[in-house]
Design a protein around this motif. Structure first.
Motif, PDB file in Angstrom:
ATOM      1  N   GLY A   1       0.822  -1.213   0.000  1.00 35.06           N
ATOM      2  CA  GLY A   1       0.000   0.000   0.000  1.00 35.06           C
ATOM      3  C   GLY A   1       0.853   1.260   0.000  1.00 35.06           C
ATOM      4  N   ILE A   2       1.939   1.258   0.774  1.00 42.30           N
ATOM      5  CA  ILE A   2       2.820   2.428   0.811  1.00 42.30           C
ATOM      6  C   ILE A   2       3.506   2.609  -0.537  1.00 42.30           C
ATOM      7  N   ALA A   3       3.967   1.487  -1.131  1.00 39.18           N
ATOM      8  CA  ALA A   3       4.630   1.564  -2.435  1.00 39.18           C
ATOM      9  C   ALA A   3       3.695   2.130  -3.493  1.00 39.18           C
ATOM     10  N   GLU A   4       2.441   1.724  -3.465  1.00 36.08           N
ATOM     11  CA  GLU A   4       1.469   2.238  -4.440  1.00 36.08           C
ATOM     12  C   GLU A   4       1.243   3.734  -4.250  1.00 36.08           C
ATOM     13  N   GLU A   5       1.221   4.168  -2.992  1.00 41.50           N
ATOM     14  CA  GLU A   5       1.062   5.601  -2.707  1.00 41.50           C
ATOM     15  C   GLU A   5       2.276   6.375  -3.235  1.00 41.50           C
ATOM     16  N   LEU A   6       3.475   5.832  -3.024  1.00 40.55           N
ATOM     17  CA  LEU A   6       4.691   6.495  -3.489  1.00 40.55           C
ATOM     18  C   LEU A   6       4.816   6.442  -5.007  1.00 40.55           C
ATOM     19  N   GLU A   7       4.328   5.360  -5.618  1.00 41.76           N
ATOM     20  CA  GLU A   7       4.351   5.278  -7.080  1.00 41.76           C
ATOM     21  C   GLU A   7       3.505   6.385  -7.694  1.00 41.76           C
ATOM     22  N   ARG A   8       2.368   6.669  -7.069  1.00 41.68           N
ATOM     23  CA  ARG A   8       1.514   7.756  -7.581  1.00 41.68           C
ATOM     24  C   ARG A   8       2.233   9.098  -7.486  1.00 41.68           C
ATOM     25  N   ALA A   9       3.054   9.249  -6.469  1.00 42.60           N
ATOM     26  CA  ALA A   9       3.747  10.525  -6.269  1.00 42.60           C
ATOM     27  C   ALA A   9       5.029  10.643  -7.080  1.00 42.60           C
ATOM     28  N   PHE A  10       5.795   9.561  -7.182  1.00 44.37           N
ATOM     29  CA  PHE A  10       7.140   9.642  -7.748  1.00 44.37           C
ATOM     30  C   PHE A  10       7.359   8.822  -9.017  1.00 44.37           C
ATOM     31  N   GLY A  11       6.379   8.017  -9.397  1.00 40.71           N
ATOM     32  CA  GLY A  11       6.521   7.287 -10.646  1.00 40.71           C
ATOM     33  C   GLY A  11       7.137   5.907 -10.496  1.00 40.71           C
ATOM     34  N   ALA A  12       7.747   5.435 -11.586  1.00 42.30           N
ATOM     35  CA  ALA A  12       8.125   4.033 -11.730  1.00 42.30           C
ATOM     36  C   ALA A  12       9.155   3.548 -10.734  1.00 42.30           C
ATOM     37  N   ARG A  13       9.948   4.448 -10.149  1.00 42.72           N
ATOM     38  CA  ARG A  13      10.976   3.962  -9.213  1.00 42.72           C
ATOM     39  C   ARG A  13      10.368   3.315  -7.982  1.00 42.72           C
ATOM     40  N   PHE A  14       9.074   3.552  -7.717  1.00 42.01           N
ATOM     41  CA  PHE A  14       8.402   2.907  -6.598  1.00 42.01           C
ATOM     42  C   PHE A  14       7.349   1.893  -7.059  1.00 42.01           C
ATOM     43  N   THR A  15       7.401   1.463  -8.321  1.00 44.49           N
ATOM     44  CA  THR A  15       6.469   0.449  -8.799  1.00 44.49           C
ATOM     45  C   THR A  15       6.689  -0.848  -8.024  1.00 44.49           C
ATOM     46  N   PRO A  16       5.657  -1.409  -7.413  1.00 39.73           N
ATOM     47  CA  PRO A  16       5.845  -2.634  -6.621  1.00 39.73           C
ATOM     48  C   PRO A  16       6.259  -3.807  -7.511  1.00 39.73           C
ATOM     49  N   PRO A  17       7.239  -4.607  -7.105  1.00 37.10           N
ATOM     50  CA  PRO A  17       7.620  -5.795  -7.870  1.00 37.10           C
ATOM     51  C   PRO A  17       6.477  -6.801  -7.949  1.00 37.10           C
ATOM     52  N   ALA A  18       6.463  -7.581  -9.019  1.00 33.17           N
ATOM     53  CA  ALA A  18       5.415  -8.585  -9.198  1.00 33.17           C
ATOM     54  C   ALA A  18       5.397  -9.581  -8.046  1.00 33.17           C
ATOM     55  N   LEU A  19       6.576  -9.932  -7.517  1.00 28.12           N
ATOM     56  CA  LEU A  19       6.649 -10.892  -6.414  1.00 28.12           C
ATOM     57  C   LEU A  19       5.900 -10.385  -5.191  1.00 28.12           C
ATOM     58  N   LEU A  20       6.008  -9.105  -4.903  1.00 34.05           N
ATOM     59  CA  LEU A  20       5.296  -8.541  -3.751  1.00 34.05           C
ATOM     60  C   LEU A  20       3.792  -8.648  -3.956  1.00 34.05           C
ATOM     61  N   ARG A  21       3.324  -8.306  -5.141  1.00 31.89           N
ATOM     62  CA  ARG A  21       1.882  -8.404  -5.432  1.00 31.89           C
ATOM     63  C   ARG A  21       1.403  -9.851  -5.332  1.00 31.89           C
ATOM     64  N   GLU A  22       2.201 -10.780  -5.841  1.00 33.87           N
ATOM     65  CA  GLU A  22       1.802 -12.194  -5.824  1.00 33.87           C
ATOM     66  C   GLU A  22       1.683 -12.715  -4.399  1.00 33.87           C
ATOM     67  N   LEU A  23       2.649 -12.404  -3.572  1.00 33.98           N
ATOM     68  CA  LEU A  23       2.608 -12.886  -2.189  1.00 33.98           C
ATOM     69  C   LEU A  23       1.411 -12.312  -1.433  1.00 33.98           C
ATOM     70  N   VAL A  24       1.134 -11.027  -1.639  1.00 33.96           N
ATOM     71  CA  VAL A  24      -0.023 -10.418  -0.976  1.00 33.96           C
ATOM     72  C   VAL A  24      -1.314 -11.069  -1.470  1.00 33.96           C
ATOM     73  N   ALA A  25      -1.429 -11.294  -2.774  1.00 30.79           N
ATOM     74  CA  ALA A  25      -2.628 -11.931  -3.336  1.00 30.79           C
ATOM     75  C   ALA A  25      -2.832 -13.332  -2.773  1.00 30.79           C
ATOM     76  N   GLN A  26      -1.735 -14.017  -2.454  1.00 26.27           N
ATOM     77  CA  GLN A  26      -1.801 -15.373  -1.902  1.00 26.27           C
ATOM     78  C   GLN A  26      -2.050 -15.376  -0.389  1.00 26.27           C
ATOM     79  N   GLY A  27      -2.084 -14.194   0.208  1.00 26.54           N
ATOM     80  CA  GLY A  27      -2.307 -14.104   1.647  1.00 26.54           C
ATOM     81  C   GLY A  27      -1.062 -14.275   2.483  1.00 26.54           C
TER      82      GLY A  27
END
Length: 300
Positions: free
Chosen positions: A258-284
């Motif tokens: 959630g913090i990374a997504e907030e920072l991505e909106r502010a600063f762009g691609a350097r804070f784009t969350p890695p796919a691995l982070l999204r996958e682990l969160v989606a898996q619980g």
């Protein structure tokens, strides 16, 4: 190049004008999860009477258990703990009436925090200071809907609160120096160190911490090294007390996302969350609180 002067003047740090710097006798915490319970614990040990408010009876019971467990651990370490009647836990924000400080500690969601702050401000009087425990959401954005934004600021505690020595005091555009000074003194009164930062995406700690954490996740994703070895490199090579991946597990992968997504909106691609982070969160797999993240956790 001339750097901007971000130092805080002496009167801001000491709170000389208008607001008592002694710890408020009554402190409110809206949200009794891991962070809210930790904040309540800190103020209880410092001598305040603390009121924790949760969304329903079941959540309130769980919050009480968290705070009482933390107090029991303190007692086992020889720390004097307060009488049982200094803690109240319930579901009615009316308990915040008369509190000198109320901190919202609900999940890192802008809509939830705006609702929480509105509920707090509807109960407290004009002398109260209201604070958000947000780790990334703009203080000015949260203050925009408040009737008294000059008495509002960020108090960013760190997880786990009992073991952390730091609190970020985040000033909004209209937060008065007296409020900042009093809040800084209150942080010191609970035995922690305050750093004062101006409102900016991610403040100081989250912006730097998330940048390191995301890069560590990318390295793991690319097979550069194992989670253990990446963390060990930072712990032994740079003397970090804990590596970035283990830290992410303790903070919570969902919180970091959630913090990374907030920072991505502010600063762009350097804070784009890695796919691995999204996958682990989606898996619980959220880290220590779920039993698994980048590591396996036997105790939550």
């Amino acid at each position: 190049m001339t750097l901007p002067d971000t130092r805080v003047s002496a009167d801001v740090r000491t709170g000389d004008a208008g607001i008592p710097t002694a710890l408020p006798a009554r402190v409110g915490v809206l949200g009794g999860g891991r962070m809210g319970a930790g904040i309540a614990h800190a103020f209880l040990l410092a001598g305040a009477r603390v009121h924790v408010v949760e969304r329903d009876a079941a959540a309130a019971d769980a919050a009480r258990d968290r705070v009482e467990t933390a107090l029991s651990r303190s007692a086992q370490k020889g720390i004097e703990i307060p009488d049982a009647d200094t803690l109240t836990v319930g579901t009615d924000t009316a308990a915040f009436a008369g509190a000198g400080l109320v901190i919202e500690a609900v999940p890192e969601d802008r809509a939830l925090k705006l609702d929480a702050l509105a509920r707090i401000e509807g109960v407290v009087d004009g002398a109260a200071v209201v604070a958000s425990n947000t780790s990334s959401i703009s203080i000015d954005a949260l203050a925009g809907s408040l009737a008294r934004p000059e008495r509002f600021l960020g108090l960013h505690f760190f997880n786990p609160v009992p073991a952390s020595a730091l609190v970020e005091v985040v000033t909004g555009a209209v937060t008065t120096p007296e409020v900042v000074g009093a809040a800084t003194a209150w942080v010191q009164a609970i035995g922690k160190t305050a750093v004062v930062v101006r409102d900016a995406p991610g403040f100081a700690s989250s912006r730097l911490g998330v940048a390191l954490g995301l890069e560590a996740i990318r390295m793991l994703e690319e097979g550069v090294a194992s989670a253990h070895d990446i963390d060990t490199a930072m712990e032994l090579g740079y003397r970090h007390p804990m590596g970035p991946l283990r830290t992410t597990d303790i903070v919570g992968l969902d919180v970091r996302l959630g913090i990374a997504e907030e920072l991505e909106r502010a600063f762009g691609a350097r804070f784009t969350p890695p796919a691995l982070l999204r996958e682990l969160v989606a898996q619980g797999h959220l880290g220590r609180k779920s039993g698994r993240g980048f590591y396996e956790w036997s105790e939550r």
